[in-house]
Write a protein that holds these residues in place. Structure first.
Motif, PDB file in Angstrom:
ATOM      1  N   HIS A 497       3.367  -3.169  10.242  1.00 14.43           N
ATOM      2  CA  HIS A 497       3.960  -4.218   9.709  1.00 14.43           C
ATOM      3  C   HIS A 497       3.264  -5.111   8.676  1.00 14.43           C
ATOM      4  O   HIS A 497       4.112  -5.708   7.538  1.00 14.43           O
ATOM      5  N   SER A 498       2.471  -4.239   7.991  1.00 16.07           N
ATOM      6  CA  SER A 498       2.186  -4.961   6.701  1.00 16.07           C
ATOM      7  C   SER A 498       1.904  -3.461   5.473  1.00 16.07           C
ATOM      8  O   SER A 498       1.582  -2.288   5.805  1.00 16.07           O
ATOM      9  N   MET A 499       2.142  -3.582   4.496  1.00 15.56           N
ATOM     10  CA  MET A 499       1.809  -2.340   3.311  1.00 15.56           C
ATOM     11  C   MET A 499       0.652  -2.426   3.351  1.00 15.56           C
ATOM     12  O   MET A 499      -0.523  -0.973   3.197  1.00 15.56           O
ATOM     13  N   ASP A 500      -0.567  -3.258   3.665  1.00 15.42           N
ATOM     14  CA  ASP A 500      -1.852  -3.247   3.405  1.00 15.42           C
ATOM     15  C   ASP A 500      -2.699  -2.050   4.188  1.00 15.42           C
ATOM     16  O   ASP A 500      -3.220  -1.179   4.150  1.00 15.42           O
ATOM     17  N   ASP A 501      -2.042  -2.252   5.710  1.00 20.86           N
ATOM     18  CA  ASP A 501      -1.735  -1.647   7.235  1.00 20.86           C
ATOM     19  C   ASP A 501      -1.635   0.040   6.894  1.00 20.86           C
ATOM     20  O   ASP A 501      -1.882   0.484   7.109  1.00 20.86           O
ATOM     21  N   PHE A 502      -1.082  -0.087   6.374  1.00 21.22           N
ATOM     22  CA  PHE A 502       0.140   1.053   5.987  1.00 21.22           C
ATOM     23  C   PHE A 502      -1.205   2.313   4.821  1.00 21.22           C
ATOM     24  O   PHE A 502      -0.910   2.980   5.168  1.00 21.22           O
ATOM     25  N   HIS A 503      -1.497   1.069   3.173  1.00 22.01           N
ATOM     26  CA  HIS A 503      -2.477   1.530   3.259  1.00 22.01           C
ATOM     27  C   HIS A 503      -3.875   2.583   3.923  1.00 22.01           C
ATOM     28  O   HIS A 503      -4.484   3.597   3.694  1.00 22.01           O
ATOM     29  N   LEU A 504      -3.943   1.869   4.840  1.00 19.71           N
ATOM     30  CA  LEU A 504      -5.518   2.055   5.225  1.00 19.71           C
ATOM     31  C   LEU A 504      -5.034   2.947   6.886  1.00 19.71           C
ATOM     32  O   LEU A 504      -5.703   4.198   6.253  1.00 19.71           O
ATOM     33  N   ARG A 505      -3.482   3.599   6.737  1.00 16.84           N
ATOM     34  CA  ARG A 505      -3.883   4.659   7.854  1.00 16.84           C
ATOM     35  C   ARG A 505      -3.464   5.941   7.139  1.00 16.84           C
ATOM     36  O   ARG A 505      -3.697   6.471   7.050  1.00 16.84           O
ATOM     37  N   TRP A 506      -2.376   5.552   5.802  1.00 13.94           N
ATOM     38  CA  TRP A 506      -2.094   6.492   5.282  1.00 13.94           C
ATOM     39  C   TRP A 506      -3.564   7.060   4.873  1.00 13.94           C
ATOM     40  O   TRP A 506      -3.665   9.153   4.654  1.00 13.94           O
ATOM     41  N   ALA A 508      -6.296   7.082   6.120  1.00 18.61           N
ATOM     42  CA  ALA A 508      -6.518   7.824   6.842  1.00 18.61           C
ATOM     43  C   ALA A 508      -6.210   9.200   7.369  1.00 18.61           C
ATOM     44  O   ALA A 508      -6.975  10.045   8.276  1.00 18.61           O
ATOM     45  N   ASP A 509      -5.313   8.999   6.790  1.00 18.65           N
ATOM     46  CA  ASP A 509      -3.822  10.904   8.089  1.00 18.65           C
ATOM     47  C   ASP A 509      -4.660  11.742   6.967  1.00 18.65           C
ATOM     48  O   ASP A 509      -5.086  11.370   5.628  1.00 18.65           O
ATOM     49  N   LYS A 510      -4.405  13.177   7.741  1.00 18.47           N
ATOM     50  CA  LYS A 510      -5.114  14.011   6.847  1.00 18.47           C
ATOM     51  C   LYS A 510      -3.737  14.612   6.083  1.00 18.47           C
ATOM     52  O   LYS A 510      -4.121  15.439   5.730  1.00 18.47           O
ATOM     53  N   GLN A 511      -2.843  14.691   7.877  1.00 15.84           N
ATOM     54  CA  GLN A 511      -1.003  14.845   7.081  1.00 15.84           C
ATOM     55  C   GLN A 511       0.079  13.796   7.027  1.00 15.84           C
ATOM     56  O   GLN A 511      -0.115  13.458   8.607  1.00 15.84           O
ATOM     57  N   ALA A 512       0.493  13.439   6.676  1.00 14.13           N
ATOM     58  CA  ALA A 512       1.710  12.426   6.780  1.00 14.13           C
ATOM     59  C   ALA A 512       2.491  12.864   5.431  1.00 14.13           C
ATOM     60  O   ALA A 512       2.682  13.169   4.313  1.00 14.13           O
ATOM     61  N   THR A 523       6.475   1.518  -7.410  1.00 11.75           N
ATOM     62  CA  THR A 523       5.519   1.028  -7.016  1.00 11.75           C
ATOM     63  C   THR A 523       3.555   1.342  -6.561  1.00 11.75           C
ATOM     64  O   THR A 523       2.704   1.069  -6.813  1.00 11.75           O
ATOM     65  N   LEU A 524       4.233   1.913  -5.437  1.00 10.03           N
ATOM     66  CA  LEU A 524       2.795   2.857  -4.400  1.00 10.03           C
ATOM     67  C   LEU A 524       2.076   4.431  -5.458  1.00 10.03           C
ATOM     68  O   LEU A 524       0.876   3.898  -5.875  1.00 10.03           O
ATOM     69  N   ARG A 525       3.071   4.424  -6.383  1.00 12.15           N
ATOM     70  CA  ARG A 525       2.342   5.593  -7.363  1.00 12.15           C
ATOM     71  C   ARG A 525       1.261   4.739  -8.561  1.00 12.15           C
ATOM     72  O   ARG A 525       0.271   4.794  -8.664  1.00 12.15           O
ATOM     73  N   SER A 526       2.057   4.073  -8.094  1.00 12.84           N
ATOM     74  CA  SER A 526       0.762   3.252  -9.499  1.00 12.84           C
ATOM     75  C   SER A 526      -0.121   1.969  -9.439  1.00 12.84           C
ATOM     76  O   SER A 526      -0.801   2.345  -9.420  1.00 12.84           O
ATOM     77  N   GLN A 527      -0.260   2.172  -7.483  1.00 11.01           N
ATOM     78  CA  GLN A 527      -1.525   1.603  -6.995  1.00 11.01           C
ATOM     79  C   GLN A 527      -2.431   3.136  -6.905  1.00 11.01           C
ATOM     80  O   GLN A 527      -3.253   2.804  -5.714  1.00 11.01           O
ATOM     81  N   GLY A 528      -2.262   4.074  -7.106  1.00 13.22           N
ATOM     82  CA  GLY A 528      -3.015   4.955  -6.840  1.00 13.22           C
ATOM     83  C   GLY A 528      -2.666   5.709  -5.300  1.00 13.22           C
ATOM     84  O   GLY A 528      -3.915   6.396  -5.046  1.00 13.22           O
ATOM     85  N   LEU A 529      -1.660   5.413  -4.674  1.00 14.43           N
ATOM     86  CA  LEU A 529      -1.939   6.189  -3.223  1.00 14.43           C
ATOM     87  C   LEU A 529      -1.400   7.529  -3.436  1.00 14.43           C
ATOM     88  O   LEU A 529      -0.994   8.511  -4.582  1.00 14.43           O
ATOM     89  N   PRO A 530      -2.878   8.310  -2.598  1.00 14.77           N
ATOM     90  CA  PRO A 530      -2.379   9.850  -2.843  1.00 14.77           C
ATOM     91  C   PRO A 530      -1.310  10.632  -2.300  1.00 14.77           C
ATOM     92  O   PRO A 530      -0.554   9.963  -0.548  1.00 14.77           O
ATOM     93  N   MET A 531      -0.125  10.725  -2.854  1.00 13.88           N
ATOM     94  CA  MET A 531       0.684  11.175  -2.614  1.00 13.88           C
ATOM     95  C   MET A 531       1.598  12.206  -3.268  1.00 13.88           C
ATOM     96  O   MET A 531       1.379  12.069  -4.592  1.00 13.88           O
ATOM     97  N   VAL A 541      13.395   8.845  -2.018  1.00 15.74           N
ATOM     98  CA  VAL A 541      11.848   9.733  -2.282  1.00 15.74           C
ATOM     99  C   VAL A 541      11.412  10.408  -0.725  1.00 15.74           C
ATOM    100  O   VAL A 541      11.160   9.053  -0.282  1.00 15.74           O
ATOM    101  N   ILE A 542      11.131  11.249  -0.495  1.00 17.53           N
ATOM    102  CA  ILE A 542      10.232  12.084   0.139  1.00 17.53           C
ATOM    103  C   ILE A 542       9.493  12.169  -0.179  1.00 17.53           C
ATOM    104  O   ILE A 542       8.745  12.801  -1.195  1.00 17.53           O
ATOM    105  N   VAL A 543       7.771  11.306   0.615  1.00 19.74           N
ATOM    106  CA  VAL A 543       6.328  12.357  -0.272  1.00 19.74           C
ATOM    107  C   VAL A 543       5.771  12.587   1.110  1.00 19.74           C
ATOM    108  O   VAL A 543       5.539  12.472   2.141  1.00 19.74           O
ATOM    109  N   ARG A 544       4.484  13.654   0.633  1.00 14.94           N
ATOM    110  CA  ARG A 544       3.567  12.957   1.647  1.00 14.94           C
ATOM    111  C   ARG A 544       2.138  13.373   1.402  1.00 14.94           C
ATOM    112  O   ARG A 544       2.002  13.786   0.249  1.00 14.94           O
ATOM    113  N   LYS A 545       1.233  13.360   1.902  1.00 17.36           N
ATOM    114  CA  LYS A 545       0.250  12.964   1.175  1.00 17.36           C
ATOM    115  C   LYS A 545      -0.764  14.236   1.044  1.00 17.36           C
ATOM    116  O   LYS A 545      -0.088  15.750   1.052  1.00 17.36           O
ATOM    117  N   ALA A 546      -1.144  13.830  -0.327  1.00 11.88           N
ATOM    118  CA  ALA A 546      -1.755  15.015  -1.291  1.00 11.88           C
ATOM    119  C   ALA A 546      -2.108  16.213  -0.435  1.00 11.88           C
ATOM    120  O   ALA A 546      -1.788  17.634  -1.451  1.00 11.88           O
TER     121      ALA A 546
END
Length: 550
Positions: A497-506, A508-512, A523-531, A541-546
């Motif tokens: 329900h929030s982007m903060d929780d998504f950051h934490l989940r993403w 923690a995920d080994k693959q996603a 926006t997410l790329r500029s925030q440094g989310l690994p993808m 856009v479809i991304v996966r965990k790096a």
């Protein structure tokens, strides 16, 4: 060709109509939003084995009843998950509606009127399109038309007591299936039409022949079991379904489907092509003769006007809502065509050719006006399909004028109807050129080989209605509610329900994997989310965990 048909010719035309109507169901990819939504609900019924509680993307979805979900799920279970099985119920109910118009027109107004009405219905642009589009309105239209036909059959002058009873029991059963198709509208529209007819005609005789007790029992036996069962399992269902999805959606902007009061006028005028002038002439003459009309014709006229106004003043509008008036219009038009001479038909056909010629200009202009660089070349391709459809329709006009000039009215109408059906199917199937932006089929084919069932797939602040069906799996919503709001209130654990929780989940995920819009990706790329970008078609856009899949 004479002005009547042999049984053999009639059978050949029927078989050709069946081939044309059902033959291209698998040609187009499912498009958003309705086609993907209703295919996915039925797919999840088959996969889960739960045919009682509808779910969309794994989340409770109670906006509509379950009849079409069941029918489509049965088709999936029998024939597999395909575009044609997703559309089979819509196509079947559409074709059956044509047959109901044929049957009822013959019974009410004569052989020719029934045939002409069926020819009008099966060949106008709007009805053909809706008959090949996976939405709920065609099922509703079949059963409201059957209810209307049964009522008119029972209440016509000269009906025997047995015909009155059978016609009314058919009406009650049809209304029950209409309610199971799309809710209370299945009984509201016929009920109010009867009230308006009685007030206008000062005719209360039909009320004495409603077969109220046996009819009510039949209605409840068909419609009530699912509503009772689903309410027992989901106690919150009645208020949401009956209050929010009926009264609040109709009377407020809650559904976010607003439109001006004239919203449906252009849909009716364009949708009735190539029979536009015949329709206008029919409505004008029928309205002028309203005081002289027999009971069935007056009921059909009141139904058409009332249903059109009813949806026009609603605060929630979609193009498909006025579909139930088209069979009634076709019956009135068939009645009117039966009374026209060949020369009168010719006069009402010739201007249609001019409309088609003018349409060539608007086709080119509409394609040029598309500014989106991704969609523009697709619309240019679609333009050629529309030119072909217009050419076929123009040929039909010329053929009709020629045959009418030879005083061969039936041949003229058959040619006009056949060309209308073919032109409508060309217009419809050509729409598949827009599938890259309207459907997720292409991106699903590219992504699906990379997926395993245990890897999370997120849908970040967006939802593509066709993607779960083509991926054969549900997605985890992230900071997105829209039509899922009710279901997520019941089971909030099914989404993030929030982007903060998504950051934490993403993190923690080994693959996603995740679906998002291009701006959200930036926006997410500029925030440094690994993808890592798997696919970017400019719309999605479809991304996966790096390190996914490594």
């Amino acid at each position: 060709m004479q002005n009547d048909l042999s049984k053999r010719t009639l059978l050949v035309l029927l078989l050709l109509a069946i081939v044309a109507w059902f033959g291209t169901l698998d040609y187009r990819k499912l498009i958003k939003t309705d086609e993907g939504r209703y295919a996915e609900i039925s797919r999840e019924m088959v996969v889960s084995g739960n045919w009682l509680t509808p779910r969309l993307n794994g989340i409770k979805y109670f906006e509509k009843p379950s009849l079409q979900y069941w029918a489509t799920a049965a088709a999936f279970k029998t024939f597999g998950f395909h575009e044609w099985t997703a559309r089979l119920w819509t196509a079947l109910t559409g074709f059956l509606t044509v047959l109901v118009v044929w049957w009822s027109g013959r019974k009410l107004f004569g052989e020719s009127a029934g045939l002409y009405g069926a020819m009008v219905l099966i060949s106008n642009l709007y009805f053909v399109g809706m008959g090949h589009f996976n939405a709920l309105d065609m099922g509703l239209t079949l059963f409201t038309t059957l209810a209307l036909a049964g009522f008119c059959f029972a209440q016509r002058d000269g009906a025997t007591q047995q015909e009155q009873k059978l016609g009314m029991l058919l009406t009650w059963a049809a209304m029950a299936f209409a309610v199971l198709s799309k809710g209370l509208i299945g009984i509201v529209l016929p009920g109010v039409t009867l009230i308006l007819y009685s007030l206008f005609a000062r005719d209360w005789a039909p009320w004495r022949r409603l077969s109220l007790i046996p009819g009510t029992l039949i209605f409840l036996a068909i419609a009530a079991p699912w509503f009772v069962a689903v309410s027992m399992v989901n106690p919150e269902f009645p208020r949401f379904f009956f209050i929010q999805e009926h009264f609040l959606r109709y009377a407020t902007d809650e559904g976010r489907r607003e439109g001006p009061v004239y919203y449906f006028i252009s849909i009716l005028l364009i949708g009735m092509l190539p029979w536009l002038l015949v329709m206008l002439d029919t409505l004008w003459r029928t309205a002028k003769e309203r005081s002289k009309l027999d009971r069935p014709a007056l009921i059909l006229l009141i139904w058409t006007i009332f249903v059109f106004i009813f949806f026009s003043i609603s605060r929630s509008k979609l193009p498909s809502y006025i579909l139930p008036i088209f069979p009634a219009l076709a019956l009135l038009m068939g009645r009117h065509l039966a009374a026209l001479s060949a020369s009168e038909l010719k006069a009402r056909t010739m201007p249609v050719g001019l409309i088609m010629l003018a349409g060539l200009f608007f086709i080119a202009k509409a394609a040029d006006d598309v500014r989106d660089p991704i969609s523009h070349p697709l619309y240019q391709q679609y333009e050629y399909w529309l030119y072909a459809a217009t050419a076929v329709a123009l040929f039909g006009v010329i053929y009709c004028l020629y045959q009418a000039g030879k005083d061969r009215k039936l041949a003229a109408l058959i040619g006009f109807s056949v060309s209308g059906l073919i032109a409508s199917l060309i217009t419809l199937n050509g729409h598949n050129t827009l599938a890259p932006t309207q459907s997720s089929y292409d991106i699903a084919q590219k992504v699906r080989p990379l997926l395993t069932p245990d890897v999370p797939f997120y849908s970040v602040r967006t939802y593509d209605q066709t993607l779960p069906f083509y991926l054969n799996r549900t997605l985890t919503l992230v900071d997105y509610r829209d039509e899922f709001d009710y279901g997520l209130k019941q089971q909030p654990e099914l989404a993030i329900h929030s982007m903060d929780d998504f950051h934490l989940r993403w993190t923690a995920d080994k693959q996603a994997f995740a679906l998002m819009t291009p701006p959200e990706h930036e926006t997410l790329r500029s925030q440094g989310l690994p993808m890592e970008v798997v696919l970017n078609d400019g719309k999605r856009v479809i991304v996966r965990k790096a390190d996914a899949g490594r």
